[in-house]
Write an enzyme that holds these catalytic residues in place. Structure first.
Site, PDB file in Angstrom:
ATOM      1  CG  HIS B 119      -1.722   1.214   1.420  1.00  0.00           C
ATOM      2  ND1 HIS B 119      -3.057   1.298   1.085  1.00  0.00           N
ATOM      3  CD2 HIS B 119      -1.394   2.447   1.903  1.00  0.00           C
ATOM      4  CE1 HIS B 119      -3.501   2.514   1.346  1.00  0.00           C
ATOM      5  NE2 HIS B 119      -2.507   3.235   1.850  1.00  0.00           N
ATOM      6  CD  GLU B 120       1.821   3.476   3.855  1.00  0.00           C
ATOM      7  OE1 GLU B 120       1.945   4.553   3.236  1.00  0.00           O
ATOM      8  OE2 GLU B 120       0.873   3.260   4.631  1.00  0.00           O
ATOM      9  CG  HIS B 123       0.497   6.321  -0.494  1.00  0.00           C
ATOM     10  ND1 HIS B 123      -0.654   6.781  -1.077  1.00  0.00           N
ATOM     11  CD2 HIS B 123       0.121   5.784   0.705  1.00  0.00           C
ATOM     12  CE1 HIS B 123      -1.682   6.526  -0.271  1.00  0.00           C
ATOM     13  NE2 HIS B 123      -1.247   5.912   0.807  1.00  0.00           N
ATOM     14  CG  HIS B 129      -5.685   6.763   0.818  1.00  0.00           C
ATOM     15  ND1 HIS B 129      -5.655   7.400   2.032  1.00  0.00           N
ATOM     16  CD2 HIS B 129      -4.681   5.848   0.869  1.00  0.00           C
ATOM     17  CE1 HIS B 129      -4.691   6.900   2.776  1.00  0.00           C
ATOM     18  NE2 HIS B 129      -4.085   5.957   2.086  1.00  0.00           N
TER      19      HIS B 129
END
Lengths: 82, 379
Positions: B119-120, B123, B129
């Site tokens: 997930h990170e 980014h 998101h």
């Protein structure tokens, strides 16, 4: 004791809601969380925004589902753009 | 999906990453493996490639920290915020930070590092998101994610491909990897022949290659129909009728075996110094050929199958492990026959013998499905 504990829980929840909306939905830090008008005000709008984004029922109120979602572990990056 | 305001993205496709420190919760190799796996999630659906550096500047710096850690975004102790990351750019941009007050784990008993890292790092590559609860980029940690069968949601794929496009193999203009299938001709194997067996199988950059005689099928999990190609159209110097193949994903190399020789390929480029003799890997002289091979991404070990026995090769130490060969059936209960071909996908090993295929769960140590060999070819 039960009365005090309930009051403590409510305070904790208010603090959580305020911080959550500040951190992830750009709620201004000077906005007071206690909104007397039922369906308006920046906090209610931010709660709506948060509920819509996270796929919750959009009520503008912090119901148990909304509170439970706010308590779940998450990424620290805000959900909305600055 | 959403991207960061201004749509920041990397202006190059090869990125470097550096693991600055380690959590005490996990062995170092588990952290290395989780980060590599997390990057591969994105690599498989984009033209992006990643290489690790252990010193100096890197595009993506990964660190574990508690509370205040120098970026004006302090962590909050156990629970709630698990990590954060910065969109592409210089300096701190692109970096990913993990809250070391969490209990990081390989499984889901604590906070799964791979899941949070994937997930990170989304980014770090420019994704903001997503409001889609099934997306990896949804902001809330989902403890119910099936790690063994983890895959990006279509929303994640659409998001990252809106920034970088699809992987090179998706593009017909790709100068490295040809994509045009050859028409079947008399004598060529038919994908849906119920008696079809394979010579060798390997993954390659998120796709699966099924070798048979002079040809191979190339199956992408993103497309329904497999492509069918001549081996020589990809690798002119390779022989036909291969014995075994496997992908060492951390090196982006596919090793291909025939007889007592093996080749190393990165994409379509045969690496210098190959072919080499299989005995340089540590096999005894009695081994004349390899039947099948499969690489374990987590443990960085390769299993070689020869007859009813198998050897295990440590890719980190570049040596055959002591105590081998062992009986295949002893450690892979249910895999009782010779193995023609094998590969790993979604945490399962798939063993092929003739027209049969066994799905084997290495954690449960048991066969979980019996399939036809050509099940991957939509037959």
């Amino acid at each position: 004791y039960p009365v005090d504990r309930a009051a403590g829980d409510e305070n904790n929840s208010m603090e959580l809601i305020q911080q959550y909306l500040e951190n992830y939905y750009n709620l201004g830090k000077d906005v007071k969380p206690f909104v007397r008008r039922r369906d308006s005000g920046p906090v209610v709008e931010k709660i709506r925004e948060m509920q819509k984004f996270l796929g919750l029922e959009v009520t503008g109120k912090v119901d148990s589902d909304t509170l439970a979602m706010m308590r779940r572990p998450r990424c620290g990056v805000p959900d909305v753009g600055d | 999906f959403t991207t960061f305001p201004g749509m920041p993205k990397w202006r190059k496709t090869h990125l470097t990453y550096r693991i600055m420190n380690y959590t005490p919760d996990l062995p170092r190799d588990a952290v290395d493996s989780a980060i590599e796996k997390a990057l591969n999630v994105w690599k498989e659906v984009t033209p992006l490639t990643f290489s690790r550096t252990d010193e100096g500047e890197a595009d993506i710096k990964i660190s574990f920290a508690v509370r205040d850690h120098g970026d004006f975004n302090p962590f909050d102790g156990p629970g709630n915020v698990l990590g954060h990351a910065y969109p592409p750019g210089p300096g701190i941009y692109g970096d990913a930070h993990f809250d070391d007050d969490e209990q990081w784990t390989r499984d889901t008993s604590g906070t799964n590092l791979f899941l949070v890292a994937a997930h990170e790092l989304g980014h770090s590559l420019g994704l903001f998101h997503s409001a889609n609860p099934s997306a990896l980029m949804y902001p809330v940690y989902n403890v119910l994610t099936d790690l063994a069968r983890f895959h990006l949601s279509q929303d994640d794929v659409n998001g990252i491909q809106s920034l970088y496009g699809g992987p090179p193999s998706d593009s017909s203009s790709d100068p490295v990897v040809p994509t045009e299938s050859v028409p079947p001709e008399p004598g060529t194997p038919a994908a849906c022949d119920p008696t079809l067996s394979f010579d060798a199988i390997s993954t390659l950059r998120g796709e699966i290659l099924f070798f048979k005689d002079r040809h191979f099928w190339r199956k992408s999990l993103r497309t329904l129909e497999p492509g069918f190609y001549l081996i020589s159209s990809f690798w002119p110097s390779l022989p036909s009728g291969l014995d075994a193949a496997y992908e060492e994903t951390s090196k982006d190399i596919v090793f291909i075996f025939k007889g007592n020789q093996f080749w190393a390929m990165r994409g379509t480029e045969v690496q210098a110094g190959y072919p080499k003799g299989i005995h340089t890997l540590g096999f005894p002289p009695t081994v004349r050929k390899i039947d099948a091979a499969v690489f374990d991404k987590e443990k960085k070990k390769t299993y070689f199958f020869v007859g009813d026995k198998y050897w295990r090769y440590d890719e980190k130490r570049q040596s055959m492990e002591p105590g081998f060969p062992k009986q295949i059936a002893e450690d892979f209960p249910g895999v009782d026959s010779k193995v023609d071909a094998a590969f790993e996908a979604f945490g399962f090993y798939y063993f092929f013998n003739g027209s049969s295929q066994l799905e084997f769960d290495p954690n449960a140590k048991k066969v979980t499905h019996v399939l036809k060999s050509n099940s991957w070819l939509n037959c």
